[in-house]
Design a protein around this motif. Structure first.
Motif, PDB file in Angstrom:
ATOM      1  N   LYS A 144       0.825  -1.205   0.000  1.00  0.00           N
ATOM      2  CA  LYS A 144       0.000   0.000   0.000  1.00  0.00           C
ATOM      3  C   LYS A 144       0.860   1.255   0.000  1.00  0.00           C
ATOM      4  O   LYS A 144       0.536   2.243  -0.676  1.00  0.00           O
ATOM      5  CB  LYS A 144      -0.928  -0.007   1.219  1.00  0.00           C
ATOM      6  N   ALA A 201       2.098   1.763  -3.425  1.00  0.00           N
ATOM      7  CA  ALA A 201       1.007   2.198  -4.302  1.00  0.00           C
ATOM      8  C   ALA A 201       0.733   3.693  -4.133  1.00  0.00           C
ATOM      9  O   ALA A 201       0.494   4.409  -5.115  1.00  0.00           O
ATOM     10  CB  ALA A 201      -0.257   1.391  -4.000  1.00  0.00           C
ATOM     11  N   ALA A 246       1.177   6.535  -6.859  1.00  0.00           N
ATOM     12  CA  ALA A 246       0.054   7.413  -7.197  1.00  0.00           C
ATOM     13  C   ALA A 246       0.494   8.863  -7.271  1.00  0.00           C
ATOM     14  O   ALA A 246       0.051   9.619  -8.158  1.00  0.00           O
ATOM     15  CB  ALA A 246      -1.062   7.239  -6.163  1.00  0.00           C
ATOM     16  N   GLU A 304      -2.153  10.049 -10.014  1.00  0.00           N
ATOM     17  CA  GLU A 304      -3.438   9.358  -9.827  1.00  0.00           C
ATOM     18  C   GLU A 304      -4.361  10.077  -8.847  1.00  0.00           C
ATOM     19  O   GLU A 304      -5.554   9.792  -8.811  1.00  0.00           O
ATOM     20  CB  GLU A 304      -3.184   7.918  -9.344  1.00  0.00           C
ATOM     21  N   TRP A 363      -8.593   9.380  -4.987  1.00  0.00           N
ATOM     22  CA  TRP A 363      -7.547   8.581  -5.627  1.00  0.00           C
ATOM     23  C   TRP A 363      -8.170   7.808  -6.777  1.00  0.00           C
ATOM     24  O   TRP A 363      -8.999   6.928  -6.573  1.00  0.00           O
ATOM     25  CB  TRP A 363      -6.932   7.642  -4.603  1.00  0.00           C
ATOM     26  N   ASN A 364      -7.757   8.128  -7.990  1.00  0.00           N
ATOM     27  CA  ASN A 364      -8.188   7.364  -9.158  1.00  0.00           C
ATOM     28  C   ASN A 364      -7.319   6.118  -9.269  1.00  0.00           C
ATOM     29  O   ASN A 364      -6.339   6.068 -10.012  1.00  0.00           O
ATOM     30  CB  ASN A 364      -8.063   8.215 -10.430  1.00  0.00           C
ATOM     31  N   HIS A 365      -7.695   5.105  -8.500  1.00  0.00           N
ATOM     32  CA  HIS A 365      -6.895   3.886  -8.435  1.00  0.00           C
ATOM     33  C   HIS A 365      -7.040   3.105  -9.738  1.00  0.00           C
ATOM     34  O   HIS A 365      -8.151   2.979 -10.280  1.00  0.00           O
ATOM     35  CB  HIS A 365      -7.356   3.034  -7.249  1.00  0.00           C
ATOM     36  N   ARG A 418      -9.143  -0.189  -8.505  1.00  0.00           N
ATOM     37  CA  ARG A 418     -10.263  -0.050  -7.572  1.00  0.00           C
ATOM     38  C   ARG A 418     -11.194   1.102  -7.924  1.00  0.00           C
ATOM     39  O   ARG A 418     -12.244   1.272  -7.313  1.00  0.00           O
ATOM     40  CB  ARG A 418      -9.735   0.143  -6.147  1.00  0.00           C
ATOM     41  N   VAL A 460     -11.196   6.082  -5.069  1.00  0.00           N
ATOM     42  CA  VAL A 460     -11.006   5.718  -3.666  1.00  0.00           C
ATOM     43  C   VAL A 460     -11.125   6.983  -2.824  1.00  0.00           C
ATOM     44  O   VAL A 460     -10.508   8.001  -3.113  1.00  0.00           O
ATOM     45  CB  VAL A 460      -9.629   5.053  -3.448  1.00  0.00           C
TER      46      VAL A 460
END
Length: 550
Positions: A284, A287, A291, A296, A321-323, A326, A329
């Protein structure tokens, strides 16, 4: 000269018959002997010079035991004698350097590098099994703060001495063939490696006895204190959970951190489930960093409606958050994690820069809106916060009155004096400051009167049942009136329906924010929604008088 030669020739000629040949032979022998002696001395000098050069070469290669043997030439004999006097000093100094390189300078325990090498050597052996304990010591920071680092060093030395004594005292009852290895990893962390294969019950008894030995009161300066040990335990070697040193250390450290986070001391054995949790944390963290690098993250903006002027003149910037897998977010899924694992500063800097850049563009386009940005406690305590905000305002040419910083009560009260200094600094620069989540924290009336704020934001929990719960309604209305009387603008968050809106307007609230107006929107949808809000609210504003009109 010719006369001297003639005289010598005459002397030879005057010798009795037969003696001239003897004299010539003797002179030749003397000359030959002198030549031989000269050559021998030169050879010895060359030999001794070479021996000295060889010894110096070995000295340069860190061979401090080498001594140039047999330097018997008169020219180099003083050099040999000086060498003999120098080498014991060099050997002593190098032994001290080697010892210092392997040991911690404060506690004299093995340092982290030497401890690692020693444990690795054991694990690589035929019976390479063992148990690693990583011990975190409480109270070190308090001692450093109150008594200085000399007091902290004294505490570490005392603990190291106790650890050595405990190792010897516990050796007989533990049944280990080899003596445990003790080291200091750095800071307030020690390590202990117990060679061999041991049953869990035996390890637990050893740790409990170790805790008792190290937990006796320490007398540092004029203070007496007890330390709490947070101990992580990992088993290493062939067939163990963590066979290699680096994995073993990471496992024990992970278990120790889990114990330390609970704040009570104790010990915990590492388990594969903890490794999975640690891997998830690392995944995480990476990630979030990716991002930031890949762009992101984005900002959505929630309108704030001014009940006095009847327009939307402010928005709150909220991160999303444009994951890649997912989808969108929400901050509740990653902001607490970022605060815990040291990522909030980078995220906060990005939000600040992006929100100010966007607000400056709106202002240049003739659509000025004050943008409100949440600042976490860790951001508030950063020395760089105010200079960074100033730099962003200057870079994008945003008037400071179009920026507002939201700070929670909890953040202020944790370090009240320092926080108030930061708030006053922001307001001197012309930046507005809002007290977020008001009504859920610690502020009493006296504190509220002294807070250098511009706006109070009533927490949504105060409005949940404001229409149906008379007591909640009384509290909300009282807080609105109190805030306004003290000179603050009051913002109600979480307004969901028309009844809440009507009650808040009648109570004299200055601003409302919530899904009744709009959810947080991407910039592309924001201004169309603001126009629709203005049209919709014109009717509502006429129908519901505020307290000043009633």
């Amino acid at each position: 000269m010719d006369g001297k030669v003639q005289s010598a020739h005459g002397a030879i000629a005057s010798l009795p018959a037969g003696q001239d040949e003897w004299w010539l032979v003797a002179m030749g022998a003397a000359l030959l002997t002198a030549a031989v002696l000269f050559l021998a001395a030169g050879w010895r000098l060359h030999r001794d010079r070479q021996r000295l050069c060889d010894a110096l070469d070995q000295f340069g290669e860190s061979d401090f035991q080498s001594v140039p043997e047999g330097l018997d030439s008169l020219t180099l004999k003083p050099v040999a004698e000086a060498w003999d006097r120098l080498m014991p000093r060099v050997q002593t100094a190098m032994a001290m350097l080697e010892w210092s390189a392997r040991h911690d300078p404060i506690t004299d325990l093995l340092n982290s590098v030497s401890f690692k090498l020693a444990v690795q050597a054991h694990l690589a052996g035929a019976q390479g099994q063992g148990v690693l304990l990583v011990m975190g010591v409480s109270e070190l920071k308090k001692v450093n703060d109150s008594l200085g680092h000399a007091g902290g060093d004294q505490m570490l030395c005392a603990l190291a001495d106790r650890l050595r004594l405990a190792i010897h005292a516990l050796a007989d009852g533990f049944g280990a063939d080899e003596e445990p290895l003790a080291g200091r990893l750095g800071g307030d962390e020690f390590a202990l490696f117990l060679p061999g294969e041991h049953q869990r019950a035996d390890i637990e008894r050893y740790i409990q006895r170790l805790q008792r030995a190290l937990g006796e009161p320490l007398h540092i300066g004029s203070q007496s204190l007890r330390v709490k040990l947070s101990i992580g335990v990992a088993v290493g070697g062939a067939g163990a959970v963590e066979p290699q040193y680096d994995q073993l250390l990471a496992a024990a450290d992970s278990a120790m951190s889990r114990v330390r986070s609970e704040g009570q001391g104790g010990y915990l054995f590492f388990s594969p489930a903890m490794r999975r949790a640690a891997d998830e944390i690392l995944e995480k963290e990476l990630a979030i960093r990716h991002a930031l690098e890949r762009g992101e993250f984005c900002l959505h903006y929630q309108p704030q409606f001014n009940l006095r002027s009847g327009i939307v003149d402010s928005v709150e910037a909220l991160i999303r958050w444009n994951h890649p897998t997912r989808g969108l977010v929400f901050p509740g899924d990653f902001i607490p994690f970022a605060e815990t694992y040291g990522l909030i500063d980078d995220i906060g800097d990005w939000v600040m820069m992006e929100a100010i850049r966007t607000a400056a563009r709106w202002n240049a386009e003739g659509r000025p809106l004050r943008v409100s940005i949440n600042v976490s406690p860790k951001q508030l305590y950063r020395i760089e916060l105010i200079p960074m905000i100033r730099a962003c305002l200057a870079r994008f040419s945003l008037p400071p009155e179009l920026l507002e910083i939201e700070i929670t009560e909890a953040a202020i009260m944790r370090h009240e004096e320092f926080s108030l200094q930061r708030i006053e600094g922001l307001r001197r620069d012309g930046v507005a400051v809002a007290l977020d989540d008001f009504g859920t924290g610690y502020s009493n009336i006296a504190q509220l009167m002294s807070l250098p704020m511009d706006r109070l934001k009533l927490d949504r929990s105060l409005l949940d049942a404001i229409v149906t719960d008379r007591r909640q309604q009384v509290v909300a209305v009282a807080l609105i009136g109190l805030g306004r009387e003290l000179g603050y603008e009051v913002v109600a968050e979480g307004v969901e329906d028309e009844r809440q809106f009507a009650l808040l307007k009648t109570a004299g609230c200055d601003y409302i924010q919530g899904y009744y107006l709009a959810k947080p929107l991407p910039e592309a949808d924001l201004f169309a929604r603001i126009a629709a809000i203005r049209a919709d609210m014109q009717t509502n504003m006429r129908e519901v008088p505020d307290r000043g009109q009633a």
